[in-house]
Motif scaffolding. Sequence first.
Motif, mmCIF file in Angstrom:
data_model
loop_
_atom_site.group_PDB
_atom_site.id
_atom_site.type_symbol
_atom_site.label_atom_id
_atom_site.label_comp_id
_atom_site.label_asym_id
_atom_site.label_seq_id
_atom_site.Cartn_x
_atom_site.Cartn_y
_atom_site.Cartn_z
ATOM 1 N N GLU A 6 0.840 -1.204 0.000
ATOM 2 C CA GLU A 6 0.000 0.000 0.000
ATOM 3 C C GLU A 6 0.874 1.254 0.000
ATOM 4 N N VAL A 7 2.056 1.121 0.577
ATOM 5 C CA VAL A 7 3.009 2.223 0.649
ATOM 6 C C VAL A 7 3.781 2.257 -0.675
ATOM 7 N N PRO A 8 3.958 3.427 -1.289
ATOM 8 C CA PRO A 8 4.729 3.489 -2.532
ATOM 9 C C PRO A 8 6.140 2.920 -2.347
ATOM 10 N N VAL A 9 6.594 2.182 -3.350
ATOM 11 C CA VAL A 9 7.919 1.562 -3.335
ATOM 12 C C VAL A 9 8.708 2.104 -4.525
ATOM 13 N N LEU A 10 9.813 2.775 -4.230
ATOM 14 C CA LEU A 10 10.694 3.293 -5.271
ATOM 15 C C LEU A 10 11.805 2.278 -5.480
ATOM 16 N N VAL A 11 11.888 1.735 -6.695
ATOM 17 C CA VAL A 11 12.904 0.746 -7.016
ATOM 18 C C VAL A 11 13.997 1.427 -7.833
ATOM 19 N N ASP A 12 15.225 1.281 -7.369
ATOM 20 C CA ASP A 12 16.394 1.838 -8.042
ATOM 21 C C ASP A 12 17.181 0.692 -8.655
ATOM 22 N N TYR A 13 17.117 0.561 -9.984
ATOM 23 C CA TYR A 13 17.944 -0.402 -10.695
ATOM 24 C C TYR A 13 19.280 0.283 -10.950
ATOM 25 N N TYR A 14 20.351 -0.312 -10.444
ATOM 26 C CA TYR A 14 21.661 0.330 -10.519
ATOM 27 C C TYR A 14 22.742 -0.706 -10.808
ATOM 28 N N ALA A 15 23.967 -0.201 -11.026
ATOM 29 C CA ALA A 15 25.144 -1.058 -11.141
ATOM 30 C C ALA A 15 26.269 -0.406 -10.354
ATOM 31 N N THR A 16 27.105 -1.231 -9.744
ATOM 32 C CA THR A 16 28.179 -0.699 -8.910
ATOM 33 C C THR A 16 29.204 0.093 -9.719
ATOM 34 N N TRP A 17 29.336 -0.200 -11.005
ATOM 35 C CA TRP A 17 30.313 0.467 -11.867
ATOM 36 C C TRP A 17 29.765 1.754 -12.494
ATOM 37 N N CYS A 18 28.523 2.080 -12.236
ATOM 38 C CA CYS A 18 27.820 3.177 -12.914
ATOM 39 C C CYS A 18 27.998 4.498 -12.164
ATOM 40 N N GLU A 26 12.754 17.127 -7.362
ATOM 41 C CA GLU A 26 11.883 16.576 -8.409
ATOM 42 C C GLU A 26 11.379 15.191 -8.002
ATOM 43 N N LEU A 27 12.292 14.367 -7.515
ATOM 44 C CA LEU A 27 11.924 13.010 -7.113
ATOM 45 C C LEU A 27 10.953 13.031 -5.935
ATOM 46 N N GLN A 28 11.188 13.907 -4.986
ATOM 47 C CA GLN A 28 10.292 14.032 -3.839
ATOM 48 C C GLN A 28 8.897 14.443 -4.300
ATOM 49 N N GLY A 29 8.813 15.387 -5.213
ATOM 50 C CA GLY A 29 7.511 15.824 -5.732
ATOM 51 C C GLY A 29 6.756 14.694 -6.413
ATOM 52 N N ILE A 30 7.483 13.870 -7.166
ATOM 53 C CA ILE A 30 6.857 12.734 -7.859
ATOM 54 C C ILE A 30 6.312 11.737 -6.848
ATOM 55 N N VAL A 31 7.127 11.369 -5.868
ATOM 56 C CA VAL A 31 6.718 10.366 -4.876
ATOM 57 C C VAL A 31 5.556 10.897 -4.029
ATOM 58 N N GLU A 32 5.623 12.136 -3.634
ATOM 59 C CA GLU A 32 4.565 12.692 -2.767
ATOM 60 C C GLU A 32 3.210 12.691 -3.455
ATOM 61 N N LYS A 33 3.147 12.768 -4.761
ATOM 62 C CA LYS A 33 1.873 12.701 -5.481
ATOM 63 C C LYS A 33 1.140 11.396 -5.196
ATOM 64 N N TYR A 34 1.905 10.330 -4.932
ATOM 65 C CA TYR A 34 1.317 9.004 -4.773
ATOM 66 C C TYR A 34 1.185 8.575 -3.307
ATOM 67 N N ILE A 35 1.730 9.328 -2.397
ATOM 68 C CA ILE A 35 1.699 8.918 -0.989
ATOM 69 C C ILE A 35 0.277 8.905 -0.446
ATOM 70 N N ALA A 76 15.244 10.125 4.211
ATOM 71 C CA ALA A 76 15.277 10.930 5.435
ATOM 72 C C ALA A 76 14.099 11.900 5.478
ATOM 73 N N ARG A 77 13.738 12.446 4.337
ATOM 74 C CA ARG A 77 12.625 13.402 4.280
ATOM 75 C C ARG A 77 11.261 12.733 4.427
ATOM 76 N N LEU A 78 11.095 11.562 3.797
ATOM 77 C CA LEU A 78 9.766 10.940 3.744
ATOM 78 C C LEU A 78 9.583 9.784 4.717
ATOM 79 N N GLY A 79 10.662 9.256 5.249
ATOM 80 C CA GLY A 79 10.580 8.212 6.267
ATOM 81 C C GLY A 79 9.740 7.013 5.861
ATOM 82 N N ASP A 80 8.792 6.642 6.726
ATOM 83 C CA ASP A 80 7.969 5.446 6.509
ATOM 84 C C ASP A 80 6.833 5.654 5.514
ATOM 85 N N LYS A 81 6.738 6.823 4.925
ATOM 86 C CA LYS A 81 5.683 7.077 3.938
ATOM 87 C C LYS A 81 5.971 6.376 2.622
#
Length: 102
Positions: free
Chosen positions: A11-23, A91-100, A38-43
Motif C-alpha cells: 500500500e506504501v509506494p515503493v521506489l525501485v532503483d535499478y543500478y550497477a556498482t560500476w555506474c 523533483e523526485l520528492q515531488g513525484i513520490v509525494e503525489k502518490y503517498i 530521510a525526508r519521507l521516512g515510513d511514507k
Amino acid sequence: MEKFEELISSEVPVLVDYYATWCGPCKMMHPVLEDLKARLGDKMKIVKLDVDVPANRQSVYTYQIQSVPTLMLFRKGQMLWRQSGVVRLNELQGIVEKYINN
C-alpha cells in the motif's frame, strides 16, 4: 522474483532503483535516495536492485531495464512512474509525494 512482486504490492509506494556498482550516475543517485528517505521516512520504501546480481535478472528482464540508473515507482503492484538517469532530489520528492496520499 516472487518476493519482489510481494514487495511492490505494498500500500506504501515503493521506489525501485535499478543500478550497477560500476555506474557513475548510479553513484550520484545514492545520496539523493538517502536524503529522500530521510525526508519521507515510513511514507515510502526504497529498494535498490543491482542489475549485475544473478538473483535480480528476472526483474531486469521483466521490466526491460536497458540503462542504469532506472527508477520505478510502484504501489499495489502497479507501476506509477518510471525514469532512467539521474533525478534531482526535489523533483523526485515531488513525484513520490503525489502518490503517498492517493
